[in-house]
Design a protein around this motif. Sequence first.
Motif, PDB file in Angstrom:
ATOM      1  N   PRO A  12     -23.853 -32.796 -34.043  1.00 36.56           N
ATOM      2  CA  PRO A  12     -23.108 -31.587 -33.674  1.00 36.56           C
ATOM      3  C   PRO A  12     -24.061 -30.426 -33.420  1.00 36.56           C
ATOM      4  O   PRO A  12     -25.101 -30.321 -34.070  1.00 36.56           O
ATOM      5  CB  PRO A  12     -22.225 -31.309 -34.890  1.00 36.56           C
ATOM      6  N   GLU A  14     -24.528 -26.385 -33.408  1.00 32.53           N
ATOM      7  CA  GLU A  14     -23.966 -25.169 -33.982  1.00 32.53           C
ATOM      8  C   GLU A  14     -24.168 -23.937 -33.102  1.00 32.53           C
ATOM      9  O   GLU A  14     -23.721 -22.862 -33.433  1.00 32.53           O
ATOM     10  CB  GLU A  14     -24.593 -24.911 -35.358  1.00 32.53           C
ATOM     11  N   SER A  26     -20.153 -23.432 -24.060  1.00 33.83           N
ATOM     12  CA  SER A  26     -20.610 -23.741 -25.415  1.00 33.83           C
ATOM     13  C   SER A  26     -20.977 -25.218 -25.494  1.00 33.83           C
ATOM     14  O   SER A  26     -20.355 -26.058 -24.864  1.00 33.83           O
ATOM     15  CB  SER A  26     -19.520 -23.416 -26.444  1.00 33.83           C
ATOM     16  N   GLU A  28     -21.156 -28.555 -27.598  1.00 34.88           N
ATOM     17  CA  GLU A  28     -20.409 -29.129 -28.721  1.00 34.88           C
ATOM     18  C   GLU A  28     -21.244 -30.137 -29.507  1.00 34.88           C
ATOM     19  O   GLU A  28     -21.394 -30.019 -30.702  1.00 34.88           O
ATOM     20  CB  GLU A  28     -19.130 -29.798 -28.208  1.00 34.88           C
ATOM     21  N   ASP A  29     -21.749 -31.169 -28.823  1.00 31.55           N
ATOM     22  CA  ASP A  29     -22.549 -32.175 -29.508  1.00 31.55           C
ATOM     23  C   ASP A  29     -23.411 -32.960 -28.531  1.00 31.55           C
ATOM     24  O   ASP A  29     -23.190 -32.925 -27.320  1.00 31.55           O
ATOM     25  CB  ASP A  29     -21.691 -33.122 -30.349  1.00 31.55           C
ATOM     26  N   THR A  66     -21.895 -33.010 -24.662  1.00 35.54           N
ATOM     27  CA  THR A  66     -20.524 -32.539 -24.518  1.00 35.54           C
ATOM     28  C   THR A  66     -20.515 -31.022 -24.614  1.00 35.54           C
ATOM     29  O   THR A  66     -21.061 -30.454 -25.556  1.00 35.54           O
ATOM     30  CB  THR A  66     -19.611 -33.143 -25.604  1.00 35.54           C
ATOM     31  N   GLY A  68     -18.144 -27.259 -23.772  1.00 34.74           N
ATOM     32  CA  GLY A  68     -16.846 -26.648 -23.556  1.00 34.74           C
ATOM     33  C   GLY A  68     -16.982 -25.446 -22.637  1.00 34.74           C
ATOM     34  O   GLY A  68     -17.963 -24.704 -22.730  1.00 34.74           O
ATOM     35  N   THR A  95     -13.420 -29.542 -21.240  1.00 31.93           N
ATOM     36  CA  THR A  95     -14.542 -30.270 -21.807  1.00 31.93           C
ATOM     37  C   THR A  95     -15.307 -30.946 -20.680  1.00 31.93           C
ATOM     38  O   THR A  95     -14.716 -31.602 -19.834  1.00 31.93           O
ATOM     39  CB  THR A  95     -14.057 -31.319 -22.822  1.00 31.93           C
ATOM     40  N   THR A  97     -18.608 -33.498 -19.934  1.00 29.68           N
ATOM     41  CA  THR A  97     -19.515 -34.464 -20.531  1.00 29.68           C
ATOM     42  C   THR A  97     -20.543 -34.890 -19.489  1.00 29.68           C
ATOM     43  O   THR A  97     -20.173 -35.296 -18.386  1.00 29.68           O
ATOM     44  CB  THR A  97     -18.748 -35.702 -21.038  1.00 29.68           C
TER      45      THR A  97
END
Length: 157
Positions: A12, A14, A26, A28-29, A66, A68, A95, A97
């Motif tokens: 993940p 942050e 943003s 995500e992971d 991933t 956003g 989302t 990817t």
Amino acid sequence: LVLDDNNLLTIPIEAKGFEAGGIKLSFEDVTVIGLDSFTMFDVLEASGLNSVNNSVKLHRLGMTLTMGVVAKDESSEQAQMLLERGFDTDEIMETITVSLILKDVELDVSLLMAIDQDLMGELKLGSISNTNHIFSCLLSTIHSIGLSQFVMDIGDI
């Protein structure tokens, strides 16, 4: 212990991301693919007084990122299009990817290392024999590490 049930390593992120032109992006992971496909793993082989060679081969190695995307500024062109369609721009998050998977990967990496021999000699045998702490104990003796060679051969993308 590190991989999930699908043999993936998901990390993940942050970080807050960034905004530009009324759009907030943003992260995500990040998912690492292929850590279960090693066909060769020869690491930390001394090749000189201060250097070590590392060679690994993997059947596949990849990454999935991933992200956003949210339209934050209602005055932007992108947000106006969403508002015209009846969407609340603060609630809409798309989302995205991005994936890259490499096949038949060979890595050859050589490192130059400066180790504090005095610190290495002062390590207690008990701290090294405790396998939970051996890596951190050995890392504490390293003064600096430099990359002297990095070769990556890829069979297919």
